[in-house]
Write an enzyme that holds these catalytic residues in place. Structure first.
Site, PDB file in Angstrom:
ATOM      1  N   GLU A 120       9.252 -13.946 -27.673  1.00 45.75           N
ATOM      2  CA  GLU A 120       8.611 -14.067 -26.358  1.00 45.75           C
ATOM      3  C   GLU A 120       8.783 -12.776 -25.548  1.00 45.75           C
ATOM      4  OE1 GLU A 120      10.483 -17.771 -25.288  1.00 45.75           O
ATOM      5  OE2 GLU A 120       9.262 -18.787 -26.800  1.00 45.75           O
ATOM      6  N   TRP A 169      17.807 -21.708 -23.419  1.00 43.58           N
ATOM      7  CA  TRP A 169      17.137 -22.508 -22.380  1.00 43.58           C
ATOM      8  C   TRP A 169      15.938 -21.786 -21.764  1.00 43.58           C
ATOM      9  CZ3 TRP A 169      22.076 -24.667 -19.447  1.00 43.58           C
ATOM     10  CH2 TRP A 169      22.665 -25.643 -20.266  1.00 43.58           C
ATOM     11  N   LYS A 170      15.705 -20.549 -22.189  1.00 44.80           N
ATOM     12  CA  LYS A 170      14.557 -19.777 -21.715  1.00 44.80           C
ATOM     13  C   LYS A 170      14.457 -19.855 -20.178  1.00 44.80           C
ATOM     14  CE  LYS A 170      12.502 -20.547 -26.208  1.00 44.80           C
ATOM     15  NZ  LYS A 170      11.341 -20.709 -27.056  1.00 44.80           N
ATOM     16  N   GLU A 225      13.035 -16.203 -37.095  1.00 45.25           N
ATOM     17  CA  GLU A 225      12.218 -17.173 -36.375  1.00 45.25           C
ATOM     18  C   GLU A 225      10.736 -16.899 -36.639  1.00 45.25           C
ATOM     19  OE1 GLU A 225      14.301 -18.916 -32.741  1.00 45.25           O
ATOM     20  OE2 GLU A 225      13.631 -16.951 -32.114  1.00 45.25           O
ATOM     21  N   HIS A 247      13.713 -11.358 -28.793  1.00 46.63           N
ATOM     22  CA  HIS A 247      13.063 -12.662 -29.001  1.00 46.63           C
ATOM     23  C   HIS A 247      11.550 -12.452 -29.017  1.00 46.63           C
ATOM     24  CE1 HIS A 247      11.621 -16.716 -28.307  1.00 46.63           C
ATOM     25  NE2 HIS A 247      12.793 -17.134 -28.740  1.00 46.63           N
ATOM     26  N   GLY A 259      15.421 -23.968 -29.145  1.00 49.64           N
ATOM     27  CA  GLY A 259      14.766 -23.950 -27.839  1.00 49.64           C
ATOM     28  C   GLY A 259      14.608 -25.367 -27.299  1.00 49.64           C
ATOM     29  N   SER A 304      11.548 -24.643 -33.852  1.00 49.39           N
ATOM     30  CA  SER A 304      11.395 -26.105 -33.862  1.00 49.39           C
ATOM     31  C   SER A 304      12.527 -26.833 -34.603  1.00 49.39           C
ATOM     32  CB  SER A 304      10.042 -26.498 -34.449  1.00 49.39           C
ATOM     33  OG  SER A 304       9.000 -26.014 -33.619  1.00 49.39           O
TER      34      SER A 304
HETATM   35  P1  PGA Z   1      11.973 -23.883 -30.323  1.00 47.76           P
HETATM   36  O1  PGA Z   1      12.365 -22.415 -29.828  1.00 47.76           O
HETATM   37  O2  PGA Z   1      13.228 -24.507 -30.885  1.00 47.76           O
HETATM   38  O3  PGA Z   1      11.470 -24.582 -29.109  1.00 47.76           O
HETATM   39  O4  PGA Z   1      10.945 -23.715 -31.388  1.00 47.76           O
HETATM   40  C1  PGA Z   1      13.147 -21.590 -30.635  1.00 47.76           C
HETATM   41  C2  PGA Z   1      13.283 -20.229 -30.012  1.00 47.76           C
HETATM   42  O5  PGA Z   1      12.377 -19.803 -29.272  1.00 47.76           O
HETATM   43  O6  PGA Z   1      14.279 -19.546 -30.239  1.00 47.76           O
END
Ligand code: PGA
Length: 251
Positions: free
Chosen positions: A99, A9-10, A168, A97, A235, A214
């Site tokens: 990010e 859920w970030k 990813e 991750h 995500g 995605s």
């Molecule tokens: P996303 O994110 O499904 O929105 O591409 C995946 C993730 O960051 O793990």
């Protein structure tokens, strides 16, 4: 290991929204009669962790942290203790991750975190993946292998320890575009080979590979049907309870 679907859920939901969403998922999962062999995991924000833990009590849903610190206790302003997370019911920890790597998390820190997570008895979900530039220069195999070597440096999981590696591709995260499942299969073979290269105790069966980037209800099966891919890290598509439960059903 059984199939695993993880919601990340970030920093997208506040505490009240997280708690509501967790309750909705819990109710929908029960109604949907999802196969017991699928492990369903939620990674809420740290502030919502306790509220979500309470909301999913007595359900099959499991908890992951989006990150954690390498030490358990001490003068580390602003950091998050793994033992505190464990006490709140955390079972998995996302490490590295993209990010977080973009904010400066290095391969060395990722390696230290993986060691700390295993030491406390939780399962790390290690994220690896190439950027768009890496792929344009056709360096993706090398980049991902290197990330796996670094993340697992001096780590050889014992028979009672599990590790998940989430492949990813950074350039598709959050874009609504996935890569060709054949490419995901190829990259999981690359990861598998990297694991074999560095594994001495040969408990490689304890290391599973999942796909993220995605993933949505209408494409999840393209990935989970592959022998080499044991699940998905999700995500955007995990931010609405009905969509997420549909994705799990379709997986
Ligand atoms: P996303 O994110 O499904 O929105 O591409 C995946 C993730 O960051 O793990």
């Amino acid at each position: 290991m059984k199939k695993i679907i993880i919601a990340n859920w970030k920093m997208q939901l506040d505490v009240a929204e997280s708690s509501k969403q967790a309750k909705e998922i819990k109710a929908l999962i029960t109604k949907a009669k999802i196969d017991k062999s699928t492990e369903i995991v939620i990674a809420p924000s740290f502030l919502a962790f306790d509220a979500v833990a309470k909301a999913i009590k007595r359900s099959r849903l499991k908890l992951a942290a989006q990150d954690a610190f390498i030490e358990d206790k001490g003068a580390f302003t602003g950091e998050i203790s793994l033992s505190d997370l464990k006490k709140l019911g955390c079972e998995y920890v996302i490490v590295g991750h993209s990010e977080r790597r973009a904010l400066g998390e290095t391969d060395k820190i990722v390696n230290q975190k993986v060691k700390a997570v295993l030491k406390i008895g939780l399962t790390p979900i290690i994220c690896v993946g190439e950027t768009y530039d890496d792929r344009r220069e056709n360096k993706q195999d090398f980049v991902v292998m290197h990330q796996v070597y670094q993340a697992l440096h001096n780590i050889d999981p014992g028979s009672d320890q599990n590790i998940i590696i989430a492949y990813e591709p950074v350039w598709v995260i959050g874009t609504g575009q996935t890569i060709n499942p054949k490419e995901a299969h190829h990259m999981s073979m690359v990861i598998h080979q990297a694991i074999i290269d560095i594994s001495e105790r040969h408990h490689i069966d304890n290391i599973d590979i999942i796909y993220g980037g995605s993933v949505a209800p209408d494409n999840v099966h393209e990935f989970t049907k592959l022998r080499s891919i044991k699940g998905a890290l999700v995500g955007n598509a995990s931010l609405a309870a009905d969509k997420f439960v549909k994705l799990i059903k379709n997986s």
